[in-house]
Design a protein around this motif. Structure first.
Motif, PDB file in Angstrom:
ATOM      1  N   ARG A  53      -1.196 -11.071  -3.586  1.00 44.03           N
ATOM      2  CA  ARG A  53      -1.457 -11.617  -2.127  1.00 44.03           C
ATOM      3  C   ARG A  53      -1.571 -10.334  -1.260  1.00 44.03           C
ATOM      4  O   ARG A  53      -2.506 -10.076  -0.679  1.00 44.03           O
ATOM      5  CB  ARG A  53      -0.690 -12.478  -1.505  1.00 44.03           C
ATOM      6  CG  ARG A  53      -0.777 -13.111  -0.251  1.00 44.03           C
ATOM      7  CD  ARG A  53       0.416 -13.842   0.263  1.00 44.03           C
ATOM      8  NE  ARG A  53       1.125 -13.086   0.574  1.00 44.03           N
ATOM      9  CZ  ARG A  53       1.426 -11.966   1.780  1.00 44.03           C
ATOM     10  NH1 ARG A  53       0.389 -12.135   2.523  1.00 44.03           N
ATOM     11  NH2 ARG A  53       2.450 -11.207   1.951  1.00 44.03           N
ATOM     12  N   ARG A  54      -0.664  -9.293  -1.508  1.00 43.49           N
ATOM     13  CA  ARG A  54      -0.635  -8.162  -0.654  1.00 43.49           C
ATOM     14  C   ARG A  54      -1.586  -7.213  -1.049  1.00 43.49           C
ATOM     15  O   ARG A  54      -2.477  -6.803  -0.163  1.00 43.49           O
ATOM     16  CB  ARG A  54       0.658  -7.408  -0.835  1.00 43.49           C
ATOM     17  CG  ARG A  54       1.980  -8.162  -0.160  1.00 43.49           C
ATOM     18  CD  ARG A  54       3.179  -7.012  -0.160  1.00 43.49           C
ATOM     19  NE  ARG A  54       3.257  -6.488  -1.184  1.00 43.49           N
ATOM     20  CZ  ARG A  54       4.226  -6.756  -2.282  1.00 43.49           C
ATOM     21  NH1 ARG A  54       5.259  -7.827  -1.940  1.00 43.49           N
ATOM     22  NH2 ARG A  54       4.443  -6.011  -3.398  1.00 43.49           N
ATOM     23  N   ALA A  55      -2.210  -7.055  -2.076  1.00 43.22           N
ATOM     24  CA  ALA A  55      -3.508  -6.109  -2.485  1.00 43.22           C
ATOM     25  C   ALA A  55      -4.479  -6.648  -2.076  1.00 43.22           C
ATOM     26  O   ALA A  55      -5.376  -5.777  -1.558  1.00 43.22           O
ATOM     27  CB  ALA A  55      -3.217  -6.155  -3.977  1.00 43.22           C
ATOM     28  N   GLU A  66       2.995 -12.521  -5.445  1.00 45.61           N
ATOM     29  CA  GLU A  66       3.206 -11.646  -4.139  1.00 45.61           C
ATOM     30  C   GLU A  66       2.416 -10.489  -3.984  1.00 45.61           C
ATOM     31  O   GLU A  66       1.737  -9.913  -3.090  1.00 45.61           O
ATOM     32  CB  GLU A  66       4.533 -11.432  -3.741  1.00 45.61           C
ATOM     33  CG  GLU A  66       4.914 -10.949  -2.512  1.00 45.61           C
ATOM     34  CD  GLU A  66       4.285 -11.502  -1.155  1.00 45.61           C
ATOM     35  OE1 GLU A  66       3.920 -10.970  -0.233  1.00 45.61           O
ATOM     36  OE2 GLU A  66       3.913 -12.772  -1.133  1.00 45.61           O
ATOM     37  N   ARG A  67       2.448  -9.802  -5.309  1.00 49.62           N
ATOM     38  CA  ARG A  67       1.813  -8.414  -5.570  1.00 49.62           C
ATOM     39  C   ARG A  67       0.326  -8.733  -5.027  1.00 49.62           C
ATOM     40  O   ARG A  67      -0.491  -8.023  -4.412  1.00 49.62           O
ATOM     41  CB  ARG A  67       2.112  -7.880  -6.659  1.00 49.62           C
ATOM     42  CG  ARG A  67       3.489  -7.215  -7.001  1.00 49.62           C
ATOM     43  CD  ARG A  67       3.512  -6.322  -8.244  1.00 49.62           C
ATOM     44  NE  ARG A  67       4.775  -6.545  -8.802  1.00 49.62           N
ATOM     45  CZ  ARG A  67       4.979  -5.881  -9.754  1.00 49.62           C
ATOM     46  NH1 ARG A  67       4.182  -5.070 -10.467  1.00 49.62           N
ATOM     47  NH2 ARG A  67       6.273  -5.958 -10.499  1.00 49.62           N
ATOM     48  N   ARG A  93     -11.953  -7.665  -3.796  1.00 44.84           N
ATOM     49  CA  ARG A  93     -10.437  -8.205  -3.789  1.00 44.84           C
ATOM     50  C   ARG A  93     -10.304  -8.556  -5.300  1.00 44.84           C
ATOM     51  O   ARG A  93      -8.947  -8.372  -5.817  1.00 44.84           O
ATOM     52  CB  ARG A  93     -10.371  -9.583  -3.038  1.00 44.84           C
ATOM     53  CG  ARG A  93     -10.186  -9.518  -1.556  1.00 44.84           C
ATOM     54  CD  ARG A  93     -10.154 -10.651  -0.777  1.00 44.84           C
ATOM     55  NE  ARG A  93     -10.215 -10.634   0.593  1.00 44.84           N
ATOM     56  CZ  ARG A  93     -10.233 -11.504   1.344  1.00 44.84           C
ATOM     57  NH1 ARG A  93     -10.757 -12.637   0.983  1.00 44.84           N
ATOM     58  NH2 ARG A  93      -9.800 -11.384   2.805  1.00 44.84           N
ATOM     59  N   GLY A 100      -5.161  -9.204   0.189  1.00 44.88           N
ATOM     60  CA  GLY A 100      -5.168  -9.818   1.795  1.00 44.88           C
ATOM     61  C   GLY A 100      -5.641 -11.345   1.926  1.00 44.88           C
ATOM     62  O   GLY A 100      -6.070 -11.665   2.753  1.00 44.88           O
ATOM     63  N   GLU A 153      -4.393 -15.429   0.114  1.00 44.89           N
ATOM     64  CA  GLU A 153      -3.600 -16.277  -0.681  1.00 44.89           C
ATOM     65  C   GLU A 153      -4.401 -16.248  -2.168  1.00 44.89           C
ATOM     66  O   GLU A 153      -5.386 -16.573  -2.457  1.00 44.89           O
ATOM     67  CB  GLU A 153      -3.474 -17.725   0.010  1.00 44.89           C
ATOM     68  CG  GLU A 153      -2.743 -17.659   1.149  1.00 44.89           C
ATOM     69  CD  GLU A 153      -1.211 -17.347   0.943  1.00 44.89           C
ATOM     70  OE1 GLU A 153      -0.624 -17.136   0.063  1.00 44.89           O
ATOM     71  OE2 GLU A 153      -0.498 -17.070   2.131  1.00 44.89           O
ATOM     72  N   ASP A 210       7.292 -11.373  -9.236  1.00 48.47           N
ATOM     73  CA  ASP A 210       6.746 -11.253  -8.024  1.00 48.47           C
ATOM     74  C   ASP A 210       5.264 -10.876  -7.983  1.00 48.47           C
ATOM     75  O   ASP A 210       4.622 -10.665  -7.019  1.00 48.47           O
ATOM     76  CB  ASP A 210       7.539 -10.033  -7.054  1.00 48.47           C
ATOM     77  CG  ASP A 210       7.186  -8.779  -7.940  1.00 48.47           C
ATOM     78  OD1 ASP A 210       6.804  -8.889  -8.752  1.00 48.47           O
ATOM     79  OD2 ASP A 210       7.633  -7.782  -7.200  1.00 48.47           O
TER      80      ASP A 210
END
Length: 415
Positions: free
Chosen positions: A265-267, A262-263, A221, A269, A271, A259
């Motif tokens: 978080r999406r990358a 948010e990028r 991550r 998976g 918070e 953003d």
């Protein structure tokens, strides 16, 4: 592979031409390969020519000794490691071996006489078999050496970045040039948020580097976070991470995209919290780094939701968490409930939710009356009333100061 007497005779007739063949390969045949002409003359005339001679003689020896032993490819491996260290492209190295096999085939064909076609075919089959093993050994050694060199480079850079961010290395001109910093910068602190139940009913601060899953998962991550940061700012950033938390330096002080959280978080998976602090000069980067890390800690302690944070978001709490002459007295206000993690967790959540008892109860999975009872018990034991402005301020300061003084295991540090 067993060869016929005719094949052995043909191979032996080639032996007197080995030196001639080595010179031809090193100085004529390989010159047609892109990038070869730029190699130093001593590399061509000494190392490459010597390697060619060794390779041709090794092949001819295999005609009479089918198994030359495990050391037969050692020189090729040594040369492959050297070329990797020198930065010679792998494709050029492999092309020299492929072309060398072709030139050797030409020698065999030129030397063969009428009626030796069968012997020539046997030797070509042996050549192809030998070339297969040789290319595998060369490519494997080259890639291993490049991997080791790259790991060494990363570790040196990591050590430089760590010393720079921690303030243990003076940001002299040489270091700044090596790190690519020559003006304002933006310092980022990033941390994976622990799972919702990670700190359930625990005393002490949330860890700066929450272990949100296995070590392998966390490292993957963090590498994804590094990739997103590099893409967001259009450059390979100075990034340092350990166990779910990292720091990065953005040259030229570029502002982060709106953003970005948010990028991230999406990358990965999960918070993510991210704090940004500007540094007017490279010399100000270490202090900005410490501030960014503290912003994340204070934001988490105060119950702010994951996402982007700046100093203004936690301005009062940041100030209250600074140690001073009265710090130990304020932190000690919560000593009576040090062994009651459920009371401390309720207090943290209640303050983070702006003293909304119903929202606190929902987040903790309790009845609102249980929240009231816990807070009443806390007031009884400590004398702090979180429902009053002064009591709430003291409680926030006490929690922050206890977190500041906590050791790595969450226990208060000695002294």
């Amino acid at each position: 592979m067993t060869l016929s007497d005719a094949a052995r005779v043909l191979a032996l007739r080639c032996e007197p031409r080995v030196n001639e063949l080595a010179r031809r390969m090193a100085r004529e045949s390989f010159e047609q390969l892109p990038g070869y002409a730029g190699l130093p003359d001593d590399v061509k005339d000494l190392e490459i020519a010597a390697t060619v001679r060794y390779g041709v003689r090794l092949f001819l020896r295999r005609v009479t000794e089918p198994d030359p032993g495990p050391g037969g490819l050692r020189l090729f491996r040594e040369r492959a490691a050297q070329r990797a260290e020198e930065g010679v492209p792998l494709h050029l190295l492999l092309r020299t071996h492929a072309l060398g096999a072709y030139v050797l085939w030409q020698l065999l064909r030129e030397t063969a006489e009428p009626g030796e076609e069968g012997a020539l075919i046997e030797l070509v089959e042996l050549l192809l078999r030998s070339h297969h093993s040789l290319v595998g050994a060369v490519a494997e050694t080259y890639m291993d050496e490049r991997s080791a060199l790259e790991a060494e480079r990363r570790e040196r850079r990591r050590s430089l970045v760590r010393g720079f961010l921690d303030g243990t290395r003076e940001p002299g001109r040489a270091l700044l040039e090596q790190l690519g910093l020559d003006g304002p910068a933006l310092v980022l602190a990033v941390a994976l948020e622990p799972p919702a139940d990670a700190g359930e009913d625990r005393d002490g601060p949330e860890p700066d580097g929450p272990q949100a899953g296995s070590e392998v998962t966390v490292r993957r991550r963090m590498r994804r976070i590094q990739t997103v940061l590099d893409q967001a700012f259009g450059a390979e950033l100075l990034f340092l991470f350990d166990a779910g938390a990292g720091r990065a330096v953005v040259p030229r002080g570029c502002e982060p995209p709106g953003d970005l959280a948010e990028r991230l978080r999406r990358a990965c998976g999960a918070e993510v919290r991210i704090a940004a602090v500007p540094a007017a000069t490279p010399e100000a980067v270490p202090e900005a780094s410490r501030t960014a890390v503290e912003i994340l800690r204070v934001a988490r302690t105060c119950g702010l939701p994951p996402g982007p944070h700046v100093l203004d978001d936690v301005l009062l709490e940041f100030h209250l968490s600074r140690p001073g002459p009265s710090s130990h007295r304020i932190a000690a206000l919560l000593d009576p409930v040090a062994g009651r993690p459920e009371l401390l967790r309720t207090l943290r959540t209640h303050l983070a939710q702006h003293q909304d008892r119903r929202l606190t109860a929902a987040l903790l999975g309790l009845h609102p009356n249980t929240v009231d009872n816990r807070l009443a018990r806390l007031t009884e034991l400590t004398g702090l009333d979180p429902s009053s402005p002064r009591g709430a301020a003291l409680a926030i300061a006490a929690l922050l100061l206890r977190d500041t003084a906590a050791g790595p295991d969450g226990a208060p540090a000695a002294g």
